[in-house]
Design an enzyme around this catalytic site. Sequence first.
Site, PDB file in Angstrom:
ATOM      1  N   GLY A 173     -27.494  23.846 -30.650  1.00 19.47           N
ATOM      2  CA  GLY A 173     -26.752  23.322 -29.512  1.00 19.47           C
ATOM      3  C   GLY A 173     -27.585  23.036 -28.286  1.00 19.47           C
ATOM      4  O   GLY A 173     -27.181  22.261 -27.421  1.00 19.47           O
ATOM      5  N   ASP A 174     -28.761  23.671 -28.187  1.00 20.78           N
ATOM      6  CA  ASP A 174     -29.688  23.402 -27.083  1.00 20.78           C
ATOM      7  C   ASP A 174     -31.106  23.556 -27.621  1.00 20.78           C
ATOM      8  O   ASP A 174     -31.904  24.344 -27.123  1.00 20.78           O
ATOM      9  CB  ASP A 174     -29.431  24.368 -25.919  1.00 20.78           C
ATOM     10  CG  ASP A 174     -30.228  24.005 -24.664  1.00 20.78           C
ATOM     11  OD1 ASP A 174     -30.684  22.844 -24.557  1.00 20.78           O
ATOM     12  OD2 ASP A 174     -30.385  24.881 -23.791  1.00 20.78           O
ATOM     13  N   ALA A 175     -31.399  22.773 -28.663  1.00 23.63           N
ATOM     14  CA  ALA A 175     -32.649  22.937 -29.422  1.00 23.63           C
ATOM     15  C   ALA A 175     -33.820  22.259 -28.723  1.00 23.63           C
ATOM     16  O   ALA A 175     -34.460  21.355 -29.253  1.00 23.63           O
ATOM     17  CB  ALA A 175     -32.479  22.385 -30.829  1.00 23.63           C
TER      18      ALA A 175
END
Length: 251
Positions: A173-175
Amino acid sequence: MHAPPSDDWEPIDIGESDTSVYRRGNTFAKCCAPSGIPDLTAERDRISWLAGTGFPSASVLDWIELDGPGGACLVTSAVPGVPGDSLPPAAHDRAMRSLGVVLRELHSLADCPFERPLADVIATAADVVRRGAVNPQFLTDEWRRLDPAELLEQVVAERSYVESVLEPVLCHGDACLPNVLFDPGTLAVTGLIDLGRLGVADRYTDLALTTIQLHDEWSADPAPFLAAYGVPDPDPRRLHFFRLLDPLTWG
């Protein structure tokens, strides 16, 4: 600023969230005001679940409800290694291949109880845009020349196409690179951090952000990453869609 109840924690400047982060030895404490407790609770539960799968990540050590001004602190173990954005250029090719393999492994995990439906993410973006809370630093030079409402219109226009080819998997999701830790010697991925957005979503949620990070932070062609992941010819429409959607959801 909210802090752990003892004074032997060292404050550190990390991340983009509204939480305060501290370190003590091999542990971290992320603290929030009362308004942030639901989000921090969600992150705690995601860290616990992912650690239970055996996937390399932090572990929850403690959950502290703060007296006085209120709020809470999430205490986790430190993941060994160095963040991806600090690796030298000579390490980038091998690190990209390691990251591709590990991200594919993450996306292959089953039975995740957390979801990030596309409709919910777009609704979040619409709320951020409505409140005038889009951070221009997260936008490209081209996108900054447009009103955020116009950017949201582009997202909405492509929504039906993206939904027609949706590939739900477990996404970080926030890679982005600061959230991936590497062994500086072997360049193997030692773990993922900042799991507040972990959940089932289209795989391009991660692929879009990771590939643009490799370009922006490393000035690197993401081909080795994509080949190791197993998608050497990614869908450019979905890459663009999720690259545009992500910065509209922070605010």
